[in-house]
Design a protein around this motif. Structure first.
Motif, mmCIF file in Angstrom:
data_model
loop_
_atom_site.group_PDB
_atom_site.id
_atom_site.type_symbol
_atom_site.label_atom_id
_atom_site.label_comp_id
_atom_site.label_asym_id
_atom_site.label_seq_id
_atom_site.Cartn_x
_atom_site.Cartn_y
_atom_site.Cartn_z
ATOM 1 N N GLU A 184 0.812 -1.217 0.000
ATOM 2 C CA GLU A 184 0.000 0.000 0.000
ATOM 3 C C GLU A 184 0.850 1.273 0.000
ATOM 4 O OE1 GLU A 184 -3.145 0.644 -0.589
ATOM 5 O OE2 GLU A 184 -3.427 -1.480 -1.000
ATOM 6 N N GLU A 185 2.060 1.183 0.564
ATOM 7 C CA GLU A 185 2.947 2.344 0.529
ATOM 8 C C GLU A 185 3.390 2.612 -0.917
ATOM 9 O OE1 GLU A 185 6.784 4.160 2.981
ATOM 10 O OE2 GLU A 185 6.414 2.005 3.022
ATOM 11 N N ILE A 186 3.699 1.539 -1.629
ATOM 12 C CA ILE A 186 4.090 1.686 -3.028
ATOM 13 C C ILE A 186 2.918 2.195 -3.862
ATOM 14 C CG2 ILE A 186 4.979 0.480 -5.060
ATOM 15 C CD1 ILE A 186 6.288 -1.510 -3.107
ATOM 16 N N VAL A 187 1.733 1.640 -3.582
ATOM 17 C CA VAL A 187 0.530 2.077 -4.306
ATOM 18 C C VAL A 187 0.318 3.581 -4.118
ATOM 19 C CG1 VAL A 187 -2.006 1.930 -4.344
ATOM 20 C CG2 VAL A 187 -0.632 -0.162 -4.277
ATOM 21 N N ALA A 188 0.573 4.072 -2.903
ATOM 22 C CA ALA A 188 0.360 5.495 -2.616
ATOM 23 C C ALA A 188 1.291 6.385 -3.434
ATOM 24 C CB ALA A 188 0.548 5.759 -1.125
ATOM 25 N N TYR A 189 2.497 5.891 -3.722
ATOM 26 C CA TYR A 189 3.435 6.672 -4.547
ATOM 27 C C TYR A 189 3.182 6.477 -6.042
ATOM 28 C CZ TYR A 189 6.534 8.166 -0.742
ATOM 29 O OH TYR A 189 7.054 8.764 0.375
ATOM 30 N N VAL A 190 2.963 5.220 -6.434
ATOM 31 C CA VAL A 190 2.909 4.884 -7.859
ATOM 32 C C VAL A 190 1.522 5.141 -8.465
ATOM 33 C CG1 VAL A 190 2.982 2.897 -9.419
ATOM 34 C CG2 VAL A 190 4.831 3.260 -7.778
ATOM 35 N N GLY A 191 0.480 5.001 -7.645
ATOM 36 C CA GLY A 191 -0.890 5.230 -8.137
ATOM 37 C C GLY A 191 -1.050 6.576 -8.831
ATOM 38 N N PRO A 192 -0.629 7.683 -8.195
ATOM 39 C CA PRO A 192 -0.763 8.989 -8.842
ATOM 40 C C PRO A 192 0.032 9.098 -10.140
ATOM 41 C CG PRO A 192 -0.406 9.255 -6.481
ATOM 42 C CD PRO A 192 -0.207 7.790 -6.783
ATOM 43 N N THR A 193 1.153 8.386 -10.235
ATOM 44 C CA THR A 193 1.935 8.389 -11.481
ATOM 45 C C THR A 193 1.110 7.789 -12.612
ATOM 46 O OG1 THR A 193 4.022 8.163 -10.280
ATOM 47 C CG2 THR A 193 4.021 7.506 -12.595
ATOM 48 N N LEU A 194 0.539 6.606 -12.363
ATOM 49 C CA LEU A 194 -0.261 5.943 -13.393
ATOM 50 C C LEU A 194 -1.482 6.806 -13.728
ATOM 51 C CD1 LEU A 194 -0.216 2.212 -12.193
ATOM 52 C CD2 LEU A 194 1.499 3.493 -13.476
ATOM 53 N N LEU B 147 18.215 14.930 -0.635
ATOM 54 C CA LEU B 147 16.760 15.097 -0.538
ATOM 55 C C LEU B 147 16.338 15.460 0.881
ATOM 56 C CD1 LEU B 147 15.563 12.053 -2.662
ATOM 57 C CD2 LEU B 147 16.072 14.375 -3.416
ATOM 58 N N ASP B 148 15.305 16.253 0.969
ATOM 59 C CA ASP B 148 14.810 16.663 2.278
ATOM 60 C C ASP B 148 13.341 16.244 2.388
ATOM 61 O OD1 ASP B 148 14.646 17.805 4.758
ATOM 62 O OD2 ASP B 148 14.140 19.791 3.973
ATOM 63 N N VAL B 149 13.113 14.945 2.243
ATOM 64 C CA VAL B 149 11.744 14.403 2.297
ATOM 65 C C VAL B 149 11.762 13.121 3.128
ATOM 66 C CG1 VAL B 149 10.828 15.284 0.105
ATOM 67 C CG2 VAL B 149 12.270 13.248 0.103
ATOM 68 N N PRO B 150 10.590 12.740 3.675
ATOM 69 C CA PRO B 150 10.524 11.436 4.352
ATOM 70 C C PRO B 150 10.663 10.316 3.319
ATOM 71 C CG PRO B 150 8.326 12.423 4.188
ATOM 72 C CD PRO B 150 9.307 13.462 3.717
ATOM 73 N N ASP B 151 11.048 9.141 3.741
ATOM 74 C CA ASP B 151 11.214 7.991 2.843
ATOM 75 C C ASP B 151 12.157 8.298 1.682
ATOM 76 O OD1 ASP B 151 9.057 7.001 4.374
ATOM 77 O OD2 ASP B 151 7.603 7.656 2.863
ATOM 78 N N ALA B 152 13.207 9.097 1.923
ATOM 79 C CA ALA B 152 14.053 9.542 0.813
ATOM 80 C C ALA B 152 14.606 8.371 -0.005
ATOM 81 C CB ALA B 152 15.200 10.403 1.339
ATOM 82 N N ARG B 153 15.016 7.316 0.688
ATOM 83 C CA ARG B 153 15.621 6.198 -0.011
ATOM 84 C C ARG B 153 14.593 5.473 -0.902
ATOM 85 N NH1 ARG B 153 20.441 3.274 0.450
ATOM 86 N NH2 ARG B 153 21.196 4.863 1.861
ATOM 87 N N LEU B 154 13.427 5.237 -0.343
ATOM 88 C CA LEU B 154 12.356 4.593 -1.128
ATOM 89 C C LEU B 154 12.011 5.436 -2.351
ATOM 90 C CD1 LEU B 154 10.202 2.348 -1.432
ATOM 91 C CD2 LEU B 154 8.677 3.747 -0.029
ATOM 92 N N ARG B 155 11.955 6.754 -2.146
ATOM 93 C CA ARG B 155 11.621 7.651 -3.254
ATOM 94 C C ARG B 155 12.681 7.608 -4.346
ATOM 95 N NH1 ARG B 155 8.687 12.380 -2.067
ATOM 96 N NH2 ARG B 155 7.310 12.198 -0.271
ATOM 97 N N ALA B 156 13.958 7.602 -3.955
ATOM 98 C CA ALA B 156 15.036 7.535 -4.949
ATOM 99 C C ALA B 156 14.925 6.235 -5.746
ATOM 100 C CB ALA B 156 16.389 7.628 -4.263
ATOM 101 N N GLU B 157 14.547 5.151 -5.047
ATOM 102 C CA GLU B 157 14.416 3.862 -5.736
ATOM 103 C C GLU B 157 13.208 3.834 -6.665
ATOM 104 O OE1 GLU B 157 16.581 1.446 -2.095
ATOM 105 O OE2 GLU B 157 14.571 0.857 -2.715
ATOM 106 N N ALA B 200 8.232 15.985 -3.742
ATOM 107 C CA ALA B 200 6.891 16.353 -3.262
ATOM 108 C C ALA B 200 6.653 15.843 -1.850
ATOM 109 C CB ALA B 200 5.824 15.823 -4.198
ATOM 110 N N GLY B 201 5.676 16.428 -1.167
ATOM 111 C CA GLY B 201 5.314 16.040 0.198
ATOM 112 C C GLY B 201 4.988 14.566 0.276
ATOM 113 N N PRO B 202 4.754 14.050 1.483
ATOM 114 C CA PRO B 202 4.486 12.621 1.638
ATOM 115 C C PRO B 202 3.302 12.185 0.796
ATOM 116 C CG PRO B 202 4.070 13.848 3.689
ATOM 117 C CD PRO B 202 4.703 14.783 2.740
ATOM 118 N N ALA B 203 3.328 10.938 0.380
ATOM 119 C CA ALA B 203 2.254 10.407 -0.457
ATOM 120 C C ALA B 203 0.932 10.475 0.293
ATOM 121 C CB ALA B 203 2.550 8.972 -0.842
#
Lengths: 207, 207
Positions: A184-194, B147-157, B200-203
């Protein structure tokens, strides 16, 4: 439950596409392709795994390329139940698509054959061509029909590219924290992209 | 420009890491890995291509895994010149990243070794582990620091996953119209995706 009468043999007029032999060959083909990849799989090996004569594999499918195509079709079947997804409308289609595709990859049963297809396509030109034709025909074309945006086909492919990339880094390369992140964390990031690819207005000024 | 005096031979105390022999082995390793993939490459084959004794390959690099790691490092060098990219600030980092990575993939000279690494990693577990360690250490970690965001590593990936997916469908599977689309058209779609992941801000609410 009433016992079903066992049929002995099969009627001479039975259609080839529905015989158990064809299904047995197909199941064998999927597992041999998955295990060895396209390059190292032979019709003979598939026949052996299915316990039939190699001539029967040729009879039902043709050359190795066609067997692979049929195996892909079965492998992608769970990922292609997109009529239901599209029926839900476009409003949160991005999130639903992301959740659905990740779900398919999460289950080892459905992940293994997908992985096999990707491995074969990355390392073999013929397998890549088969996958290309299949993705275009069975996946992109169906989605495109539902979209009301310019560049619909390119957008559908960009959406697919995001999901393929996540699948590759999460399930194949297994990079952390992506590999262990909650779906669900991935969905929250990737959903808006799609969602943006599939439904938003044209991209800002192409230089 | 003044002519540089040519050095003859090399000083006995020269550091192993800087000798031409090491570079020759590395160049040979890159081309053999690219041609055959990780599985089918042997130290002996690399030594033969470099016209040195296999013992020298061991001396400079160690086992096949370490040779592959060094080859990856060289292959990714053009993709890793990200200090300049980051120095440009975060305002349009998504667009700049997209344009830069597509540029690396567009040039056959830089595409071939990247492709070889991806092919090896998709089909071989050791190669995948080497790529994983390398991507984390050399790529993700550097971006994350900026990066100055939460989950920076996940976001980079996730940003990396979008670029890997585009590369796979555009340059390997070669699905149309993505394969022939103008680089700037892709940048216009993909740039905002990377921008959102990286800055961008948190998902929105993870369910």
């Amino acid at each position: 439950m009433e016992p079903q009468p066992r049929r002995r043999g099969r009627p001479a007029g039975a259609r080839a596409g529905e015989t158990p032999t064809r299904e047995r060959i197909l199941a064998a083909a999927r597992s041999v392709f998955a295990e060895r990849g396209y390059d190292k799989t032979s019709i003979r090996a598939i026949a052996k795994a299915a316990e039939v004569d190699p001539a029967l594999v040729h009879h039902y499918f043709g050359a190795k390329e066609q067997v692979f195509e049929a195996a892909i079709e079965v492998s992608f079947a769970p990922a292609l139940n997109i009529a239901d997804l599209l029926a839900g409308g476009l409003e949160d289609i991005g999130e639903r698509f992301a959740r659905y595709f990740l779900g398919v990859w999460e289950r080892p049963m459905t992940r293994a054959p997908l992985l096999a297809v990707v491995r074969s396509a990355v390392t073999n030109e013929t397998a890549a061509a088969v996958l290309r034709g299949f993705v275009l025909r069975a996946l992109v074309s169906r989605v495109v029909g539902e979209l009301d945006v310019p560049d619909a086909r390119l957008r559908a492919e960009l959406a697919a590219s995001q999901m393929v990339g996540v699948a590759l880094l999460r399930y194949v390369v297994r990079i952390e924290p992506l590999a262990s992140a909650d779906v669900e964390e991935i969905v929250a990031y990737v959903g808006p992209t799609l969602q943006r690819y599939l439904t938003a207005g044209p991209a800002a000024g192409t230089h």
